[in-house]
Design an enzyme around this catalytic site. Structure first.
Site, short mmCIF file in Angstrom:
data_model
loop_
_atom_site.label_atom_id
_atom_site.label_comp_id
_atom_site.label_asym_id
_atom_site.label_seq_id
_atom_site.Cartn_x
_atom_site.Cartn_y
_atom_site.Cartn_z
N LYS A 185 -15.65 -1.39 1.96
CA LYS A 185 -14.89 -1.90 0.82
C LYS A 185 -15.89 -2.46 -0.19
CE LYS A 185 -10.70 -3.16 3.40
NZ LYS A 185 -9.91 -4.29 3.98
N GLU A 231 0.81 -1.22 0.00
CA GLU A 231 0.00 0.00 0.00
C GLU A 231 0.85 1.27 0.00
OE1 GLU A 231 -2.84 -0.44 3.14
OE2 GLU A 231 -3.79 -2.17 2.19
#
Length: 434
Positions: free
Chosen positions: A343, A207
């Site tokens: 999400k 990330e």
């Protein structure tokens, strides 16, 4: 007319070089929508199913040709023969859910269904000639989110010997999103200097955060605080800290086993000891948010954590709630957590995603719109964050184009909104006693 004339899916690659699905929706009017679907590394066991081929001779079993086929040969004909308009978002989403017929979208695959769902919305925005966030949120979508910037990666997202998966900085004291992003970038670059000075690695994880061999959790936190100060900012005023513990990743046989990631230095903690440990960290450092501090099935532990810290720290359920309204409803009823991570691929359609956000906000829970560790250049989550006035977004660190793409989209949106743009900063955490 906005009638859908074709739906086409293909196999492409995500930020980890793994296959994912891209879907395009075409209309009679010439409007086009394109969507790419993300993928997670640490996943909740109750998430909707991401369909993979399992053919070890292709992409080590991670191919998505089955999902592609399900779009092209099953979903597309239903949409085309049904004369659906791109403006029929809810009807199309419900049709795909019924067509799948399972509780977890395991037949067609949540990745197949989500790709179509987002592509339809993008085609609708293109047809109407409006930005995606305005199509999804109307004139009410004006709040830019506080970025939760994951500048140190641990756990399943890196090879660093730290159990917690993410160490985040939240620039809540910034006057607007543009400045919040600058603050985060300057903290990130100052952290790089500090790490180099200690001869620690500045390689980045999935990330975009650094993944150095810190000596433990507190070493990581102290180093981040040093970087905040080096950037000329004040911890606990300008910038707060956040963790994603991803506790389900190291919870085994009723014990939180830090040794799984930290080796011989890792401690073993019971559920009550895990709550105590998190409270110690909150008392010691300017922490404003903790995600998945307890295992997804440790509801007693979650309740104890919420009772202990829920009035002063945002307690975010990711693996716990998996963007699922049924599970979220249980959490609300039992007083577990005070925030939900959103999400889109955990649930599989835009309709269900918006239902989860609405349920959370009505119950006084915050909603944090989030990326996945396997991302693409798709920026849909930036538009969703603004459309729903979520107030917070989690989309990685200040490196890797797959992360920066979302931040740059938010900069564009802030410019487009001009004087109507809002950035609430600390007030985005509206359910805490600040």
């Amino acid at each position: 007319m906005p009638i859908i004339t074709d739906v086409y899916a293909r196999e492409v690659l995500d930020s980890r070089g793994n296959p994912t699905i891209e879907v395009e929706v075409f209309t009679e009017s010439g409007a086009l929508g394109r969507a790419l679907v993300p993928s997670g590394a640490s996943t909740g066991e109750h998430e909707a199913v991401e369909l993979r081929d399992g053919d070890k001779d292709r992409y080590m079993g991670k191919g998505v040709l089955k999902a592609v086929e399900n779009v092209n040969e099953i979903i597309a004909p239903e949409i085309i023969e049904g004369d659906f308009s791109v403006l029929d978002q809810v009807s199309i989403d419900k049709m795909m859910i019924a067509l799948d017929g399972t509780d977890n979208k395991g037949k067609l695959g949540a990745n197949a269904i989500l790709g179509v769902s987002i592509a339809v919305a993008r085609a609708a925005a293109d047809y109407l000639g409006v930005p995606l966030y305005k199509y999804l949120g109307g004139f009410n979508g004006t709040e830019l989110p506080v970025p939760m910037m994951n500048i140190v990666n641990g756990g399943s997202h890196s090879d660093a010997p730290i159990a917690f998966q993410e160490f985040m900085v939240l620039p809540v004291g910034a006057p607007n999103f543009k400045e919040a992003l600058r603050w985060g970038a300057e903290i990130f670059h100052n952290l790089a200097k500090i790490l180099k000075g200690r001869n620690l690695s500045t390689a980045v994880g999935d990330e975009g955060g650094f993944a150095p061999t810190f000596e433990g959790t507190e070493d990581a936190v102290e180093t981040i605080l040093e970087a905040i100060k080096a950037a000329g900012l004040e911890p606990g005023k300008d910038v707060f800290l956040g963790f994603d513990c991803a506790a389900s990743e190291f919870f085994e046989n009723g014990v939180y086993d830090y040794a799984k990631f930290e080796g011989e230095n890792g401690k073993k903690r019971t559920s009550s000891e895990q709550v105590d440990y998190l409270e110690e960290l909150v008392d010691k450092y300017p922490i404003i948010t903790i995600e998945d501090g307890m295992d997804e099935n440790d509801w007693e532990g979650w309740k104890a954590l919420t009772d202990r810290l829920g009035n002063k720290v945002q307690l975010v359920g990711d693996d716990l709630f998996v963007t699922n309204t049924k599970i979220l409803e249980r959490g609300i009823n039992e007083g577990v957590g005070n925030s939900i991570l959103i999400k889109v691929n955990q649930i599989g359609t835009l309709t269900e995603t918006f239902e989860a956000i609405e349920m959370a906000q009505k119950a006084g829970y915050t909603a944090v719109v989030s990326h996945r560790s396997g991302e693409t250049e798709d920026t849909t989550i930036a538009d969703i964050a603004v459309a729903t006035n979520a107030g917070q977004i989690k989309t990685g660190s200040l490196s890797r184009t797959d992360r920066i793409a979302k931040y740059n989209q938010l900069l564009r949106i802030e410019d487009e909104l001009f004087e109507t743009a809002k950035f609430k900063g600390l007030n985005a955490f509206y359910n805490l006693n600040k």
